[in-house]
Design an enzyme around this catalytic site. Structure first.
Site, PDB file in Angstrom:
ATOM      1  N   GLY A  32       0.944  -1.537  -0.199  1.00  0.00           N
ATOM      2  CA  GLY A  32       0.100  -0.464  -0.468  1.00  0.00           C
ATOM      3  C   GLY A  32       0.565   1.352   0.073  1.00  0.00           C
ATOM      4  O   GLY A  32       1.970   1.570  -0.327  1.00  0.00           O
ATOM      5  N   TYR A  33       0.061   2.430   0.407  1.00  0.00           N
ATOM      6  CA  TYR A  33       0.901   4.226  -0.139  1.00  0.00           C
ATOM      7  C   TYR A  33       1.559   3.577  -1.332  1.00  0.00           C
ATOM      8  O   TYR A  33       2.380   4.000  -1.604  1.00  0.00           O
ATOM      9  CB  TYR A  33       1.878   3.961   1.530  1.00  0.00           C
ATOM     10  CG  TYR A  33       1.744   5.469   1.483  1.00  0.00           C
ATOM     11  CD1 TYR A  33       0.797   6.102   2.282  1.00  0.00           C
ATOM     12  CD2 TYR A  33       3.106   5.995   1.235  1.00  0.00           C
ATOM     13  CE1 TYR A  33       0.615   7.903   2.546  1.00  0.00           C
ATOM     14  CE2 TYR A  33       2.597   7.819   1.583  1.00  0.00           C
ATOM     15  CZ  TYR A  33       1.739   8.379   2.081  1.00  0.00           C
ATOM     16  OH  TYR A  33       1.303   9.211   2.498  1.00  0.00           O
ATOM     17  N   GLY A  37       5.623   3.754  -8.822  1.00  0.00           N
ATOM     18  CA  GLY A  37       6.124   2.587  -9.241  1.00  0.00           C
ATOM     19  C   GLY A  37       5.007   1.335  -8.938  1.00  0.00           C
ATOM     20  O   GLY A  37       5.236   0.784 -10.009  1.00  0.00           O
ATOM     21  N   HIS A  38       4.818   1.248  -8.143  1.00  0.00           N
ATOM     22  CA  HIS A  38       3.700   0.344  -7.794  1.00  0.00           C
ATOM     23  C   HIS A  38       2.713   0.423  -9.362  1.00  0.00           C
ATOM     24  O   HIS A  38       2.152  -0.333  -9.922  1.00  0.00           O
ATOM     25  CB  HIS A  38       2.573   0.713  -6.496  1.00  0.00           C
ATOM     26  CG  HIS A  38       3.489   0.660  -5.573  1.00  0.00           C
ATOM     27  ND1 HIS A  38       3.909   1.947  -5.268  1.00  0.00           N
ATOM     28  CD2 HIS A  38       3.551  -0.394  -4.989  1.00  0.00           C
ATOM     29  CE1 HIS A  38       4.041   1.340  -4.145  1.00  0.00           C
ATOM     30  NE2 HIS A  38       4.785  -0.031  -3.759  1.00  0.00           N
ATOM     31  N   GLN A  62       6.971 -10.118   8.138  1.00  0.00           N
ATOM     32  CA  GLN A  62       8.299  -9.389   7.311  1.00  0.00           C
ATOM     33  C   GLN A  62       8.688  -8.582   8.213  1.00  0.00           C
ATOM     34  O   GLN A  62      10.010  -8.243   8.209  1.00  0.00           O
ATOM     35  CB  GLN A  62       8.011  -9.274   5.988  1.00  0.00           C
ATOM     36  CG  GLN A  62       7.818  -8.008   5.442  1.00  0.00           C
ATOM     37  CD  GLN A  62       7.078  -7.707   4.462  1.00  0.00           C
ATOM     38  OE1 GLN A  62       6.424  -8.403   3.510  1.00  0.00           O
ATOM     39  NE2 GLN A  62       7.966  -6.583   3.315  1.00  0.00           N
ATOM     40  N   ASP A 151      13.030  -3.609  -5.170  1.00  0.00           N
ATOM     41  CA  ASP A 151      13.495  -4.517  -4.320  1.00  0.00           C
ATOM     42  C   ASP A 151      14.515  -6.094  -5.281  1.00  0.00           C
ATOM     43  O   ASP A 151      14.041  -7.059  -4.971  1.00  0.00           O
ATOM     44  CB  ASP A 151      12.098  -5.172  -3.594  1.00  0.00           C
ATOM     45  CG  ASP A 151      11.856  -3.552  -2.459  1.00  0.00           C
ATOM     46  OD1 ASP A 151      12.541  -3.676  -1.527  1.00  0.00           O
ATOM     47  OD2 ASP A 151      11.414  -3.212  -3.388  1.00  0.00           O
ATOM     48  N   GLN A 154      14.251  -9.443  -3.091  1.00  0.00           N
ATOM     49  CA  GLN A 154      13.325  -9.808  -2.802  1.00  0.00           C
ATOM     50  C   GLN A 154      13.016 -10.958  -4.400  1.00  0.00           C
ATOM     51  O   GLN A 154      12.348 -11.862  -4.019  1.00  0.00           O
ATOM     52  CB  GLN A 154      11.808  -8.860  -2.786  1.00  0.00           C
ATOM     53  CG  GLN A 154      11.052  -9.564  -2.333  1.00  0.00           C
ATOM     54  CD  GLN A 154      10.089  -8.189  -2.521  1.00  0.00           C
ATOM     55  OE1 GLN A 154       9.325  -7.919  -1.072  1.00  0.00           O
ATOM     56  NE2 GLN A 154       9.282  -7.265  -3.386  1.00  0.00           N
ATOM     57  N   VAL A 177      11.466   2.991 -10.427  1.00  0.00           N
ATOM     58  CA  VAL A 177      10.840   3.628 -11.350  1.00  0.00           C
ATOM     59  C   VAL A 177      11.543   5.131 -10.133  1.00  0.00           C
ATOM     60  O   VAL A 177      11.508   4.698  -8.927  1.00  0.00           O
ATOM     61  CB  VAL A 177       9.303   4.013 -10.537  1.00  0.00           C
ATOM     62  CG1 VAL A 177       8.728   4.935 -11.319  1.00  0.00           C
ATOM     63  CG2 VAL A 177       8.596   3.232 -12.190  1.00  0.00           C
ATOM     64  N   LYS A 185      11.565   5.674  -6.409  1.00  0.00           N
ATOM     65  CA  LYS A 185      10.436   5.925  -5.457  1.00  0.00           C
ATOM     66  C   LYS A 185      10.637   4.749  -4.548  1.00  0.00           C
ATOM     67  O   LYS A 185      10.332   3.571  -5.275  1.00  0.00           O
ATOM     68  CB  LYS A 185       9.301   6.165  -6.450  1.00  0.00           C
ATOM     69  CG  LYS A 185       9.583   6.898  -7.163  1.00  0.00           C
ATOM     70  CD  LYS A 185       8.030   6.924  -8.305  1.00  0.00           C
ATOM     71  CE  LYS A 185       7.692   8.676  -8.936  1.00  0.00           C
ATOM     72  NZ  LYS A 185       7.734   9.727  -8.569  1.00  0.00           N
TER      73      LYS A 185
END
Length: 282
Positions: A32-33, A37-38, A62, A151, A154, A177, A185
């Site tokens: 969220g938030y 990039g998302h 996590q 990430d 990840q 991004v 970001k």
């Protein structure tokens, strides 16, 4: 129209209807938030699949004690607007009690590849990430799942998990991004004061310096990392967690570049831990 599911059962009901029609499903896991990039991940998923599920879930398992679980930024109404605007059709927004049974005793632990970089200072982090991503992949029955290269460890860990467990999903990595001034970001950028925001640019400058050296032919990890660390250490508000070069396939330290490598860093700017990286030779 965007559908909101708050339990696995609700999400599965929607997805079973999609699957019954023979539709492909894309998954974008987030905490969220959401930012641009998302949004880029969601738009790519929309372009490559018939339907897309975006998860918005701050995953407690996590986070280690003392990390920013309670203060992690949240704005679900803004997230919904971005998700719908990007073209996704389902948002999965559970509470921890909806996703984790109170007596749960099963976790997904990927070994070896998680020992370096962020795994050194956050030893339980990837167990939490892999467990929740595994659950989201099972709930969504996704054909493809989308993760950002910011990430990078990840991304490598999830690819290994999917390979090792013969999971029927394609993991798609997407480019970092950045802000106009180069800062990657991140939802955690909101923690930065104006002075810290300026200081944080040292990360992207270090990335650019490492890329410049390697593109000019430098193949010594010590030389590249030394130049990057020197640049970061010149910033008074910066404190290095790590700056390392590892092989991109198995996240092991390298001394000389002779294949694809990940050059990654985690740096505290004030109290905020930021990450950045680049991949060379892929």
């Amino acid at each position: 129209m965007l559908t909101v599911a708050t339990t696995p059962e609700q999400a599965k009901q929607v997805i079973s209807e999609w699957k019954a029609q023979g539709l492909t499903v894309g998954l974008v896991p987030t905490m969220g938030y959401l930012h641009e990039g998302h949004e880029s991940l969601i738009k790519r998923a929309v372009a490559e699949n018939d339907r897309v599920m975006v998860s918005v879930f701050v995953n407690p398992i996590q986070f280690a004690p003392g990390e920013d679980l309670e203060t992690y930024p949240r704005d679900f109404e803004a997230d919904k607007r971005l998700i719908e605007g990007a073209g996704a059709t389902l948002v999965f927004h559970p509470e921890p009690a909806d996703l984790y049974f109170p007596d749960a005793c099963t976790y997904v632990n990927v070994e070896g590849i998680t020992a370096e970089l962020c795994g050194k200072t956050r030893p339980t982090h990837f167990r939490g990430v892999c467990t929740v991503v595994n659950k989201l992949m099972n709930i969504s029955q996704a054909d493809r799942a989308y993760f950002g290269q910011k990430d990078a460890q990840q991304l490598a860990v999830i690819r290994r998990m999917v390979r090792d467990l013969n999971m029927n999903v394609q993991v798609v990595g997407c480019p970092i991004v950045r802000e106009e001034d180069g800062l990657a970001k991140s939802s955690r950028n909101t923690y930065l004061s104006a002075e810290e925001r300026t200081a944080a640019l040292v990360l992207s400058r270090a990335v650019a310096e490492g890329q410049r050296l390697m593109e000019a032919g430098e193949r010594s990890a010590a030389t590249v990392l030394g130049a990057m660390k020197q640049l970061i250490e010149a910033e008074p508000l910066a404190r290095i967690d790590y700056v390392e070069m590892v092989s991109w396939d198995d996240i092991k330290p390298v001394e000389t570049v002779d294949g694809p490598v990940l050059v990654a860093m985690a740096v505290y700017i004030g109290k905020t831990r930021l990450i950045d990286n680049f991949i060379f030779g892929e």
